[in-house]
Write a protein that holds these residues in place. Structure first.
Motif, PDB file in Angstrom:
ATOM      1  N   THR A  13       0.893  -1.164   0.000  1.00 25.10           N
ATOM      2  CA  THR A  13       0.000   0.000   0.000  1.00 25.10           C
ATOM      3  C   THR A  13       0.922   1.201   0.000  1.00 25.10           C
ATOM      4  O   THR A  13       1.671   1.404   0.963  1.00 25.10           O
ATOM      5  CB  THR A  13      -0.880   0.031   1.266  1.00 25.10           C
ATOM      6  OG1 THR A  13      -1.593  -1.206   1.328  1.00 25.10           O
ATOM      7  CG2 THR A  13      -1.877   1.183   1.228  1.00 25.10           C
ATOM      8  N   MET A  14       0.925   1.970  -1.062  1.00 22.26           N
ATOM      9  CA  MET A  14       1.854   3.089  -1.170  1.00 22.26           C
ATOM     10  C   MET A  14       1.209   4.275  -1.861  1.00 22.26           C
ATOM     11  O   MET A  14       0.392   4.107  -2.766  1.00 22.26           O
ATOM     12  CB  MET A  14       3.061   2.735  -2.065  1.00 22.26           C
ATOM     13  CG  MET A  14       3.719   1.444  -1.811  1.00 22.26           C
ATOM     14  SD  MET A  14       4.912   1.128  -3.121  1.00 22.26           S
ATOM     15  CE  MET A  14       6.352   1.719  -2.338  1.00 22.26           C
ATOM     16  N   LEU A  15       1.631   5.465  -1.448  1.00 19.14           N
ATOM     17  CA  LEU A  15       1.314   6.684  -2.193  1.00 19.14           C
ATOM     18  C   LEU A  15       2.633   7.171  -2.791  1.00 19.14           C
ATOM     19  O   LEU A  15       3.627   7.299  -2.079  1.00 19.14           O
ATOM     20  CB  LEU A  15       0.727   7.738  -1.261  1.00 19.14           C
ATOM     21  CG  LEU A  15      -0.781   7.658  -1.084  1.00 19.14           C
ATOM     22  CD1 LEU A  15      -1.232   8.444   0.122  1.00 19.14           C
ATOM     23  CD2 LEU A  15      -1.516   8.143  -2.337  1.00 19.14           C
ATOM     24  N   VAL A  16       2.623   7.405  -4.096  1.00 20.21           N
ATOM     25  CA  VAL A  16       3.866   7.746  -4.788  1.00 20.21           C
ATOM     26  C   VAL A  16       3.655   8.992  -5.636  1.00 20.21           C
ATOM     27  O   VAL A  16       2.644   9.097  -6.336  1.00 20.21           O
ATOM     28  CB  VAL A  16       4.311   6.581  -5.717  1.00 20.21           C
ATOM     29  CG1 VAL A  16       5.687   6.834  -6.299  1.00 20.21           C
ATOM     30  CG2 VAL A  16       4.294   5.252  -4.986  1.00 20.21           C
ATOM     31  N   ARG A  17       4.596   9.926  -5.559  1.00 21.93           N
ATOM     32  CA  ARG A  17       4.588  11.037  -6.495  1.00 21.93           C
ATOM     33  C   ARG A  17       5.363  10.575  -7.730  1.00 21.93           C
ATOM     34  O   ARG A  17       6.514  10.124  -7.611  1.00 21.93           O
ATOM     35  CB  ARG A  17       5.277  12.266  -5.873  1.00 21.93           C
ATOM     36  CG  ARG A  17       5.202  13.472  -6.777  1.00 21.93           C
ATOM     37  CD  ARG A  17       6.153  14.590  -6.382  1.00 21.93           C
ATOM     38  NE  ARG A  17       6.319  15.424  -7.539  1.00 21.93           N
ATOM     39  CZ  ARG A  17       5.777  16.635  -7.688  1.00 21.93           C
ATOM     40  NH1 ARG A  17       5.113  17.185  -6.706  1.00 21.93           N
ATOM     41  NH2 ARG A  17       5.941  17.301  -8.811  1.00 21.93           N
ATOM     42  N   VAL A  18       4.728  10.665  -8.894  1.00 19.25           N
ATOM     43  CA  VAL A  18       5.337  10.166 -10.127  1.00 19.25           C
ATOM     44  C   VAL A  18       5.576  11.337 -11.075  1.00 19.25           C
ATOM     45  O   VAL A  18       4.616  11.963 -11.542  1.00 19.25           O
ATOM     46  CB  VAL A  18       4.425   9.102 -10.787  1.00 19.25           C
ATOM     47  CG1 VAL A  18       5.049   8.572 -12.070  1.00 19.25           C
ATOM     48  CG2 VAL A  18       4.137   7.964  -9.826  1.00 19.25           C
ATOM     49  N   ASP A  19       6.840  11.629 -11.357  1.00 25.85           N
ATOM     50  CA  ASP A  19       7.164  12.732 -12.270  1.00 25.85           C
ATOM     51  C   ASP A  19       7.554  12.246 -13.654  1.00 25.85           C
ATOM     52  O   ASP A  19       7.725  13.048 -14.567  1.00 25.85           O
ATOM     53  CB  ASP A  19       8.288  13.584 -11.667  1.00 25.85           C
ATOM     54  CG  ASP A  19       7.761  14.462 -10.532  1.00 25.85           C
ATOM     55  OD1 ASP A  19       7.010  15.406 -10.816  1.00 25.85           O
ATOM     56  OD2 ASP A  19       8.045  14.140  -9.359  1.00 25.85           O
ATOM     57  N   GLY A  20       7.725  10.943 -13.799  1.00 22.88           N
ATOM     58  CA  GLY A  20       8.084  10.341 -15.077  1.00 22.88           C
ATOM     59  C   GLY A  20       8.397   8.885 -14.798  1.00 22.88           C
ATOM     60  O   GLY A  20       8.358   8.454 -13.629  1.00 22.88           O
ATOM     61  N   ILE A  21       8.739   8.131 -15.852  1.00 22.58           N
ATOM     62  CA  ILE A  21       9.042   6.722 -15.620  1.00 22.58           C
ATOM     63  C   ILE A  21      10.349   6.622 -14.825  1.00 22.58           C
ATOM     64  O   ILE A  21      11.373   7.188 -15.227  1.00 22.58           O
ATOM     65  CB  ILE A  21       9.083   5.962 -16.953  1.00 22.58           C
ATOM     66  CG1 ILE A  21       7.655   5.925 -17.526  1.00 22.58           C
ATOM     67  CG2 ILE A  21       9.631   4.546 -16.755  1.00 22.58           C
ATOM     68  CD1 ILE A  21       7.546   5.417 -18.911  1.00 22.58           C
ATOM     69  N   GLY A  22      10.277   5.960 -13.696  1.00 23.98           N
ATOM     70  CA  GLY A  22      11.453   5.831 -12.824  1.00 23.98           C
ATOM     71  C   GLY A  22      11.668   7.024 -11.909  1.00 23.98           C
ATOM     72  O   GLY A  22      12.591   7.015 -11.099  1.00 23.98           O
ATOM     73  N   GLN A  23      10.817   8.032 -12.009  1.00 21.15           N
ATOM     74  CA  GLN A  23      10.939   9.194 -11.106  1.00 21.15           C
ATOM     75  C   GLN A  23       9.853   9.080 -10.043  1.00 21.15           C
ATOM     76  O   GLN A  23       8.782   9.677 -10.163  1.00 21.15           O
ATOM     77  CB  GLN A  23      10.810  10.490 -11.887  1.00 21.15           C
ATOM     78  CG  GLN A  23      11.998  10.728 -12.810  1.00 21.15           C
ATOM     79  CD  GLN A  23      11.741  11.951 -13.673  1.00 21.15           C
ATOM     80  OE1 GLN A  23      11.320  11.837 -14.815  1.00 21.15           O
ATOM     81  NE2 GLN A  23      11.979  13.116 -13.127  1.00 21.15           N
ATOM     82  N   TYR A  24      10.167   8.269  -9.042  1.00 25.81           N
ATOM     83  CA  TYR A  24       9.181   7.923  -8.035  1.00 25.81           C
ATOM     84  C   TYR A  24       9.622   8.396  -6.657  1.00 25.81           C
ATOM     85  O   TYR A  24      10.708   8.054  -6.203  1.00 25.81           O
ATOM     86  CB  TYR A  24       8.978   6.401  -7.988  1.00 25.81           C
ATOM     87  CG  TYR A  24       8.695   5.778  -9.339  1.00 25.81           C
ATOM     88  CD1 TYR A  24       7.786   6.360 -10.212  1.00 25.81           C
ATOM     89  CD2 TYR A  24       9.344   4.619  -9.741  1.00 25.81           C
ATOM     90  CE1 TYR A  24       7.528   5.793 -11.453  1.00 25.81           C
ATOM     91  CE2 TYR A  24       9.091   4.041 -10.972  1.00 25.81           C
ATOM     92  CZ  TYR A  24       8.181   4.646 -11.830  1.00 25.81           C
ATOM     93  OH  TYR A  24       7.926   4.080 -13.062  1.00 25.81           O
ATOM     94  N   GLN A  25       8.757   9.160  -6.018  1.00 25.99           N
ATOM     95  CA  GLN A  25       9.025   9.567  -4.640  1.00 25.99           C
ATOM     96  C   GLN A  25       7.924   8.945  -3.769  1.00 25.99           C
ATOM     97  O   GLN A  25       6.745   9.283  -3.926  1.00 25.99           O
ATOM     98  CB  GLN A  25       9.004  11.097  -4.545  1.00 25.99           C
ATOM     99  CG  GLN A  25       9.373  11.605  -3.174  1.00 25.99           C
ATOM    100  CD  GLN A  25       9.029  13.087  -3.006  1.00 25.99           C
ATOM    101  OE1 GLN A  25       8.687  13.789  -3.964  1.00 25.99           O
ATOM    102  NE2 GLN A  25       9.106  13.554  -1.780  1.00 25.99           N
ATOM    103  N   VAL A  26       8.318   8.024  -2.903  1.00 32.02           N
ATOM    104  CA  VAL A  26       7.327   7.379  -2.036  1.00 32.02           C
ATOM    105  C   VAL A  26       6.921   8.375  -0.953  1.00 32.02           C
ATOM    106  O   VAL A  26       7.738   8.842  -0.174  1.00 32.02           O
ATOM    107  CB  VAL A  26       7.883   6.062  -1.428  1.00 32.02           C
ATOM    108  CG1 VAL A  26       6.864   5.439  -0.483  1.00 32.02           C
ATOM    109  CG2 VAL A  26       8.252   5.082  -2.537  1.00 32.02           C
ATOM    110  N   LEU A  27       5.629   8.728  -0.952  1.00 26.19           N
ATOM    111  CA  LEU A  27       5.125   9.732   0.004  1.00 26.19           C
ATOM    112  C   LEU A  27       4.663   9.072   1.295  1.00 26.19           C
ATOM    113  O   LEU A  27       4.694   9.682   2.362  1.00 26.19           O
ATOM    114  CB  LEU A  27       3.950  10.499  -0.618  1.00 26.19           C
ATOM    115  CG  LEU A  27       4.218  11.191  -1.956  1.00 26.19           C
ATOM    116  CD1 LEU A  27       2.914  11.659  -2.574  1.00 26.19           C
ATOM    117  CD2 LEU A  27       5.159  12.366  -1.755  1.00 26.19           C
ATOM    118  N   GLY A  28       4.220   7.830   1.187  1.00 24.26           N
ATOM    119  CA  GLY A  28       3.748   7.116   2.373  1.00 24.26           C
ATOM    120  C   GLY A  28       3.524   5.661   2.026  1.00 24.26           C
ATOM    121  O   GLY A  28       3.328   5.320   0.856  1.00 24.26           O
TER     122      GLY A  28
END
Ligand code: KG4
Ligand code: ZN
Length: 344
Positions: free
Chosen positions: A140-155
């Motif tokens: 269960t994850m919330l991720v900020r996605v800015d592009g393919i492979g640009q993932y910031q796990v928010l929670g």
């Protein structure tokens, strides 16, 4: 470019051929539900053995369905993790060996990147950047996605995943594995406001989740509410009411956190993917929330919410185009943080 995708990370063998001009040319899915049903959950050794039996026949079927020869492929993608190590090893070894035999590049794929990019297979595909809610049996994850492979796990979940909570609560209600869809079906017969479950971690700031308390709450509620003197019909109705209240609590909690993530990132696009994103109540709730926020929600068609080969083929093709491919080895990675993937 055209790629064969192989998914064997858990209890589904999914095979697909994806072409970046023609889209999905063929896809097949074999579910191991019957193999594990008697055990109430996935038995890893049985899962591996069943993938061994099914993967190659399904690859043959998909090549026939798509009317494609191995020479007309540009690569082979396979889920390399996260997942059950034995199950992953089947897809990795078959994928890597076929790539060697057919002289094609082999592309290891991150299972959660597959889920995350699955909405890209739809006509209504999201543009970057967006917030993704990934809700499966293991994550269960919330991720900020800015592009393919640009993932910031928010929670993410500090204990059970949302799907796991569905499965465990379903088991407590006497439902068969996999419990999520069956519990959702039962909840449709349930009445609102009969029981009130907590919304874990919504009173504290932050975007992490915790679902293990809901399972304990469900166990206590069932024990108190299902009394021996009740008729079978009354017991069935109470179970449906509990299923309703449980589902509502999970959906509410996920919705509150999605809203918070969108506020925090100031983004207006939300993607939901993973097995639990097939849940109707969750889809409806998020759709009305996004309407209020004047944003948009994107999800894969239900069959691509749960594990499938198409999402692995799609993610693999994006990686292949960026030059990723594996040398003459393979490695299954049961634990593999999403935010360690390189940007494309
Ligand atoms: O993504 P997935 O197929 O496999 C993993 O990567 O884990 O997700 C499977 C999970 C299971 O926990 C299953 O019970 C849940 O997704 N699930 C659902 C629904 N359909 C599948 N949960 C709630 N409602 C559904 N309709
Ligand atoms: Zn999955």
């Amino acid at each position: 470019m055209r790629i064969l995708g192989i998914e064997t990370s858990c209890d589904e063998t999914g095979i697909a051929i994806y072409d970046d001009e023609q889209g999905i040319m063929a896809h097949r899915l074999y579910s191991q539900i019957a193999v594990h049903a008697d055990y109430g959950g996935v038995v890893p050794e049985l899962a591996s053995r069943d993938h061994v039996r099914k993967t190659i026949p399904l690859i043959k079927d998909v090549l026939v369905d798509a009317n494609v020869t191995p020479q007309a492929l540009d690569g082979i993608a396979y889920t390399a993790g996260p997942g059950l190590v034995g199950a992953l090893l089947v897809g990795c070894s078959i994928g890597r060996s076929l790539a060697y035999g057919w002289n094609l590049p082999a592309v290891p794929v991150h299972h959660m990147e597959g889920h995350l990019l699955a909405p890209m297979l739809e006509d209504k595909a999201p543009q970057f950047p967006f917030v993704a809610l990934l809700v499966s049996g293991g994550h269960t994850m919330l991720v900020r996605v800015d592009g393919i492979g640009q993932y910031q796990v928010l929670g993410e979940s500090v204990d059970d995943a949302a799907g796991e909570a569905f499965d465990k609560t379903a088991k407590l209600l006497g439902l068969d594995y996999p419990g999520g869809p069956v519990l959702a079906k039962m909840a449709a017969q349930g009445r609102a406001k009969q029981f009130k479950f907590p919304r874990p971690m919504t009173n504290k700031p932050g975007l992490d989740f915790s679902f293990s308390g809901l399972k304990t709450f469900a166990a206590n509620t069932i024990q108190q509410a299902i009394q021996p003197h009740l008729s079978a019909a009354e017991k069935t109705q109470i179970k449906a009411d509990i299923a309703y209240a449980f589902q509502e609590a999970v959906v509410d909690t996920l919705t509150i956190k999605c809203r918070r993530a969108l506020e925090q990132t100031k983004l207006k696009r939300l993607v939901i993917a993973g097995g639990v994103s097939a849940n109707t109540m969750l889809r409806e709730n998020l759709a009305s929330t996004m309407k209020k926020l004047q944003g948009e929600v994107f999800y894969p068609r239900p069959e691509f919410c749960t594990d499938n080969g198409a999402m692995i083929a799609y993610a693999g093709l994006q990686r292949l185009k960026s030059g990723v491919h594996q040398d003459l080895t393979f490695k299954a990675t049961p634990r593999w943080p999403l935010d360690t993937l390189p940007a494309v």
